[in-house]
Design a protein around this motif. Structure first.
Motif, PDB file in Angstrom:
ATOM      1  N   LEU A 186     106.372 -41.245 -92.200  1.00 42.07           N
ATOM      2  CA  LEU A 186     105.739 -40.063 -92.767  1.00 42.07           C
ATOM      3  C   LEU A 186     105.120 -39.178 -91.692  1.00 42.07           C
ATOM      4  CD1 LEU A 186     105.100 -38.749 -95.529  1.00 42.07           C
ATOM      5  CD2 LEU A 186     102.913 -39.957 -95.501  1.00 42.07           C
ATOM      6  N   VAL A 187     104.573 -39.785 -90.642  1.00 40.85           N
ATOM      7  CA  VAL A 187     103.916 -39.025 -89.562  1.00 40.85           C
ATOM      8  C   VAL A 187     104.507 -39.488 -88.228  1.00 40.85           C
ATOM      9  CG1 VAL A 187     101.704 -38.214 -88.662  1.00 40.85           C
ATOM     10  CG2 VAL A 187     101.818 -39.137 -90.982  1.00 40.85           C
ATOM     11  N   PRO A 188     105.742 -39.078 -87.919  1.00 42.60           N
ATOM     12  CA  PRO A 188     106.423 -39.605 -86.737  1.00 42.60           C
ATOM     13  C   PRO A 188     105.775 -39.210 -85.414  1.00 42.60           C
ATOM     14  CG  PRO A 188     107.711 -37.849 -87.759  1.00 42.60           C
ATOM     15  CD  PRO A 188     106.614 -38.186 -88.710  1.00 42.60           C
ATOM     16  N   ALA A 189     104.970 -38.147 -85.410  1.00 40.54           N
ATOM     17  CA  ALA A 189     104.338 -37.711 -84.164  1.00 40.54           C
ATOM     18  C   ALA A 189     103.037 -38.440 -83.866  1.00 40.54           C
ATOM     19  CB  ALA A 189     104.072 -36.204 -84.213  1.00 40.54           C
ATOM     20  N   ALA A 190     102.595 -39.317 -84.760  1.00 39.60           N
ATOM     21  CA  ALA A 190     101.328 -40.024 -84.551  1.00 39.60           C
ATOM     22  C   ALA A 190     101.399 -40.905 -83.308  1.00 39.60           C
ATOM     23  CB  ALA A 190     100.987 -40.872 -85.775  1.00 39.60           C
ATOM     24  N   ARG A 191     100.271 -41.032 -82.630  1.00 39.90           N
ATOM     25  CA  ARG A 191     100.146 -41.985 -81.538  1.00 39.90           C
ATOM     26  C   ARG A 191      99.857 -43.366 -82.132  1.00 39.90           C
ATOM     27  NH1 ARG A 191     102.052 -37.870 -79.787  1.00 39.90           N
ATOM     28  NH2 ARG A 191     101.249 -36.654 -78.038  1.00 39.90           N
ATOM     29  N   VAL A 192     100.104 -44.413 -81.354  1.00 43.76           N
ATOM     30  CA  VAL A 192      99.933 -45.774 -81.865  1.00 43.76           C
ATOM     31  C   VAL A 192      99.077 -46.596 -80.908  1.00 43.76           C
ATOM     32  CG1 VAL A 192     101.093 -47.917 -82.530  1.00 43.76           C
ATOM     33  CG2 VAL A 192     102.138 -45.709 -83.083  1.00 43.76           C
ATOM     34  N   ALA A 193      98.086 -47.278 -81.471  1.00 47.55           N
ATOM     35  CA  ALA A 193      97.308 -48.271 -80.737  1.00 47.55           C
ATOM     36  C   ALA A 193      97.655 -49.652 -81.279  1.00 47.55           C
ATOM     37  CB  ALA A 193      95.809 -48.000 -80.887  1.00 47.55           C
ATOM     38  N   HIS A 194      97.593 -50.652 -80.421  1.00 44.90           N
ATOM     39  CA  HIS A 194      97.840 -52.027 -80.845  1.00 44.90           C
ATOM     40  C   HIS A 194      96.639 -52.888 -80.479  1.00 44.90           C
ATOM     41  CE1 HIS A 194     102.101 -50.642 -80.655  1.00 44.90           C
ATOM     42  NE2 HIS A 194     102.181 -51.396 -81.733  1.00 44.90           N
ATOM     43  N   VAL A 195      96.152 -53.640 -81.462  1.00 47.28           N
ATOM     44  CA  VAL A 195      95.058 -54.577 -81.242  1.00 47.28           C
ATOM     45  C   VAL A 195      95.583 -55.961 -81.602  1.00 47.28           C
ATOM     46  CG1 VAL A 195      92.656 -55.151 -81.737  1.00 47.28           C
ATOM     47  CG2 VAL A 195      93.434 -52.766 -81.930  1.00 47.28           C
ATOM     48  N   GLY A 196      95.805 -56.775 -80.587  1.00 39.62           N
ATOM     49  CA  GLY A 196      96.351 -58.112 -80.812  1.00 39.62           C
ATOM     50  C   GLY A 196      95.252 -59.122 -81.070  1.00 39.62           C
ATOM     51  N   LEU A 197      95.206 -59.637 -82.292  1.00 41.87           N
ATOM     52  CA  LEU A 197      94.205 -60.635 -82.686  1.00 41.87           C
ATOM     53  C   LEU A 197      94.892 -61.748 -83.467  1.00 41.87           C
ATOM     54  CD1 LEU A 197      91.470 -58.211 -84.127  1.00 41.87           C
ATOM     55  CD2 LEU A 197      91.431 -59.296 -81.884  1.00 41.87           C
ATOM     56  N   TYR A 198      94.430 -62.969 -83.283  1.00 42.35           N
ATOM     57  CA  TYR A 198      94.850 -64.036 -84.183  1.00 42.35           C
ATOM     58  C   TYR A 198      93.609 -64.766 -84.671  1.00 42.35           C
ATOM     59  CZ  TYR A 198      94.240 -67.484 -80.403  1.00 42.35           C
ATOM     60  OH  TYR A 198      93.725 -68.279 -79.412  1.00 42.35           O
ATOM     61  N   ARG A 199      93.718 -65.381 -85.834  1.00 45.48           N
ATOM     62  CA  ARG A 199      92.580 -66.056 -86.446  1.00 45.48           C
ATOM     63  C   ARG A 199      92.585 -67.533 -86.108  1.00 45.48           C
ATOM     64  NH1 ARG A 199      91.341 -65.993 -92.910  1.00 45.48           N
ATOM     65  NH2 ARG A 199      93.266 -67.204 -92.970  1.00 45.48           N
ATOM     66  N   ASP A 200      91.505 -68.000 -85.512  1.00 43.82           N
ATOM     67  CA  ASP A 200      91.336 -69.428 -85.281  1.00 43.82           C
ATOM     68  C   ASP A 200      91.209 -70.107 -86.644  1.00 43.82           C
ATOM     69  OD1 ASP A 200      89.899 -71.995 -84.952  1.00 43.82           O
ATOM     70  OD2 ASP A 200      89.736 -71.405 -82.853  1.00 43.82           O
ATOM     71  N   GLU A 201      92.166 -70.956 -86.985  1.00 42.87           N
ATOM     72  CA  GLU A 201      92.202 -71.540 -88.321  1.00 42.87           C
ATOM     73  C   GLU A 201      91.040 -72.497 -88.581  1.00 42.87           C
ATOM     74  OE1 GLU A 201      94.113 -70.570 -90.716  1.00 42.87           O
ATOM     75  OE2 GLU A 201      95.148 -69.169 -89.397  1.00 42.87           O
ATOM     76  N   ARG A 202      90.371 -72.935 -87.525  1.00 46.08           N
ATOM     77  CA  ARG A 202      89.233 -73.836 -87.707  1.00 46.08           C
ATOM     78  C   ARG A 202      87.942 -73.061 -87.975  1.00 46.08           C
ATOM     79  NH1 ARG A 202      85.406 -75.706 -84.351  1.00 46.08           N
ATOM     80  NH2 ARG A 202      86.427 -74.709 -82.578  1.00 46.08           N
ATOM     81  N   THR A 203      87.706 -72.010 -87.165  1.00 47.93           N
ATOM     82  CA  THR A 203      86.457 -71.254 -87.295  1.00 47.93           C
ATOM     83  C   THR A 203      86.619 -69.976 -88.115  1.00 47.93           C
ATOM     84  OG1 THR A 203      86.876 -69.939 -85.298  1.00 47.93           O
ATOM     85  CG2 THR A 203      85.779 -72.073 -85.022  1.00 47.93           C
ATOM     86  N   LEU A 204      87.875 -69.549 -88.326  1.00 46.38           N
ATOM     87  CA  LEU A 204      88.212 -68.281 -88.989  1.00 46.38           C
ATOM     88  C   LEU A 204      87.779 -67.065 -88.175  1.00 46.38           C
ATOM     89  CD1 LEU A 204      87.387 -69.045 -92.752  1.00 46.38           C
ATOM     90  CD2 LEU A 204      89.485 -69.502 -91.464  1.00 46.38           C
ATOM     91  N   GLU A 205      87.414 -67.284 -86.910  1.00 45.40           N
ATOM     92  CA  GLU A 205      86.992 -66.187 -86.052  1.00 45.40           C
ATOM     93  C   GLU A 205      88.207 -65.602 -85.320  1.00 45.40           C
ATOM     94  OE1 GLU A 205      83.959 -64.799 -85.743  1.00 45.40           O
ATOM     95  OE2 GLU A 205      83.330 -66.118 -87.368  1.00 45.40           O
ATOM     96  N   PRO A 206      88.197 -64.288 -85.048  1.00 37.63           N
ATOM     97  CA  PRO A 206      89.326 -63.660 -84.366  1.00 37.63           C
ATOM     98  C   PRO A 206      89.298 -63.905 -82.862  1.00 37.63           C
ATOM     99  CG  PRO A 206      87.651 -62.016 -84.824  1.00 37.63           C
ATOM    100  CD  PRO A 206      87.167 -63.313 -85.434  1.00 37.63           C
TER     101      PRO A 206
END
Length: 209
Positions: A91-111
Motif C-alpha cells: 500500500l505504501v511502497p515508498a515507506a522506509r523500513v526499520a527492523h528490531v530483532g527480538l526474541y522472547r526468552d521462554e523461561r522469563t518471557l522477557e525480550p
C-alpha cells in the motif's frame, strides 16, 4: 481503553476469523496476513497530514493533495512483524523500513535484542511499529524504547491481536503511542499466549514450531 483503536471493519474481522482456525494452512495464513495488513495499514494511516501540489491533468491544471513531510517508517519487530510489513509496503511502497530483532526468552518471557537497524532522520518521520501480537507487551515496549533512542517521537503501534494485560502495560510504558488492533482478546495464559488468540503467529507464518 484510552489510546486504543479497534479496527472492526467487516473484512478485517472475517479474515481474522479464518486466521484463528487451527486447520488454516501455512500458505493460507500467510496470504491472509498480507491481505489483512493492507486493510489495517489503511486505518492506521487514515489521518496522515497532506498538502497540495500543482499538477496538470489531461484536461487542466489543479492543486492536488499529496502526503506532507518525510517518508513514513514501518518498524517491524522480527520475525513475525514481517508478515504485516509486506502487505503494508504493498500500500505504501515508498515507506522506509526499520527492523528490531527480538526474541522472547521462554523461561522469563522477557525480550532479548539481537538486531536493530533504522533509517536516518527518525525525529522527522511518523513511525508505525508492527507486530501481529501484543501479548505480554515486553517486546513492544522494548522496541518502542529503542526507536525513541534513535530520535523517533511520533509513533503508532499496529497489531492483529492484543491482550488486556499487554495493552495496560504498553500504555503505561508509552502513553504517547496510540495502539491500533483488530481485536482485544480475553486474557493471557500461564505461558504468556493470547487466549483465544491464534497461536504463535511466526510459527504459523513460516511453518515452524
Amino acid at each position: 481503553m484510552d489510546g486504543v483503536t479497534v479496527i472492526d471493519h467487516p473484512l478485517v474481522q472475517h479474515k481474522l476469523t479464518i486466521m484463528r482456525k487451527k486447520q488454516t494452512s501455512t500458505a493460507s495464513f500467510r496470504q491472509l496476513l498480507r491481505e489483512i495488513s493492507t486493510l489495517l495499514c489503511y486505518e492506521v494511516t487514515r489521518n496522515l497530514e497532506i498538502t497540495t501540489e500543482r499538477i496538470e491533468t489531461p484536461l487542466t491544471e489543479m492543486d492536488a493533495p499529496v502526503l506532507e513531510g518525510k517518508k513514513l517508517v514501518f518498524a517491524s519487530i522480527l520475525r513475525a512483524g514481517n508478515g504485516l510489513l509486506e502487505g503494508m509496503l504493498d500500500l505504501v511502497p515508498a515507506a522506509r523500513v526499520a527492523h528490531v530483532g527480538l526474541y522472547r526468552d521462554e523461561r522469563t518471557l522477557e525480550p532479548v535484542e539481537y538486531y536493530f537497524k533504522a533509517p536516518d532522520h527518525m525525529a522527522d518521520r511518523l513511525v508505525i511499529v508492527v507486530d501481529p501480537m501484543l501479548a505480554t507487551a515486553n517486546s513492544a515496549i522494548l522496541a518502542v524504547e529503542r526507536l525513541k533512542q534513535q530520535g523517533a517521537s511520533n509513533l503508532r503501534f499496529l497489531c492483529l491481536l492484543a491482550a488486556p494485560e499487554g495493552l495496560e502495560r504498553f500504555r503505561h510504558a508509552h502513553p504517547d503511542v496510540q495502539v491500533f488492533t483488530a481485536s482485544i482478546d480475553s486474557h493471557l495464559n500461564e505461558k504468556g499466549y493470547i487466549v483465544p488468540g491464534l497461536g504463535d503467529a511466526g510459527d504459523r507464518m513460516y511453518g515452524t514450531k
